[in-house]
Design an enzyme around this catalytic site. Structure first.
Site, short mmCIF file in Angstrom:
data_model
loop_
_atom_site.label_atom_id
_atom_site.label_comp_id
_atom_site.label_asym_id
_atom_site.label_seq_id
_atom_site.Cartn_x
_atom_site.Cartn_y
_atom_site.Cartn_z
CG HIS A 42 -46.73 -113.74 63.61
ND1 HIS A 42 -45.95 -112.90 62.64
CD2 HIS A 42 -47.33 -113.16 64.23
CE1 HIS A 42 -46.56 -111.87 62.90
NE2 HIS A 42 -47.44 -111.93 63.79
CG ASP A 43 -42.81 -114.63 60.67
OD1 ASP A 43 -42.75 -115.60 60.07
OD2 ASP A 43 -44.15 -114.05 60.69
N GLY A 49 -44.70 -110.03 66.86
CA GLY A 49 -44.25 -110.73 65.83
C GLY A 49 -42.86 -110.13 65.11
#
Length: 261
Positions: free
Chosen positions: A123-124, A141
């Protein structure tokens, strides 16, 4: 009206938007909040969860899992997305997760990347253009990766780290600090810088003078005897004559984590 070709065994949920020439292979599942650009192809057993936006001319081979929820306990179902550029090749069993609400809300993949089997991008993360991630390369992440970066097989990158453009990370290395542009990292006991990625720079058209300036900057940063502030002063002097050294210095000054050393 799209002329997408969807295999009879595939499921495309209402609301999904498929561009011209999209091909969806056997046993795929495309979610309703998914946009797919022209000419993109999905091999068998691929899944795409939304919100996800995929650009044109991408190739997803078998069993790729795209746009899944972030693997983050703080995620509470907020609307977050994955954005993929153009002309990427995504091989078997690759996993690309959406962002998180408190991490920017978006995972971004640029153009022309090769993501080989079992690559994981969490994520991200932000990945630039024309990178190669070899088998089992893994980003935790919030990792940022510049253009033309190569991650060899079984590389792992710690959360919130940055890897600058044209860096090369050797097989099995575990990266727990920022890697400046142009630097080569090797797995020897524990991962450490091992010079500059000179061969890669030559292949991308860097001439001898540019490479020599980058090499001088590397020596100032990693081979000097004084504190890092002295190294930055030396880099600032070199940056006046080299845009590449200026890029390296700007990368260092923008960082919040220590450099990998």
């Amino acid at each position: 009206m799209s002329n997408a070709q969807v295999h009879p065994s595939a499921v495309v949920e209402p609301g999904a938007r498929l561009g011209d020439g999209v091909r969806v292979g056997p046993f795929c599942w495309i979610g309703g909040d998914v946009e797919v650009g022209d000419g993109t192809e999905f091999g068998p057993h691929c899944t795409v969860h939304g919100p996800t936006r995929i650009g044109p001319r991408n190739r997803f081979l078998g069993h790729a899992a795209i746009g899944g929820e972030p693997q983050d306990k703080k995620y509470a179902g907020e609307r977050v997305e994955l954005v993929i550029g153009a002309g990427n090749t995504v091989r078997e069993f690759v996993t690309l997760n959406r962002g998180t609400g408190n991490g920017g809300g978006c995972t971004r993949i640029g153009d022309g990347n090769w993501l080989l089997a079992y690559t994981h991008i969490a994520h991200d993360c932000i990945v630039g253009d024309h990178c190669v991630f070899s088998n089992n390369a893994t980003l935790a992440g919030h990792v940022e990766v510049g253009d033309h970066v190569i991650l060899s097989g079984f590389v792992g990158v710690h959360q919130f780290c940055r890897i600058g453009a044209h860096a090369f990370i050797g097989m099995g290395a575990f990266v727990n600090g920022d890697v400046p542009p142009f630097v080569m990292v090797a797995q020897e006991g524990y991962s450490r810088p091992r010079g500059i990625n000179a061969e890669g720079l030559k292949r991308r058209g860097f001439d001898a003078d540019r490479i020599a300036a980058i090499r001088r900057a590397y020596r100032a940063l990693y081979m000097g005897q004084g504190p890092q502030e002295e190294a930055r002063t030396r880099l600032a002097a070199l940056a006046g004559e080299s845009a590449d050294v200026r890029e390296l210095l700007d990368f260092i000054e923008a960082g919040e984590r220590p450099l990998l050393r």
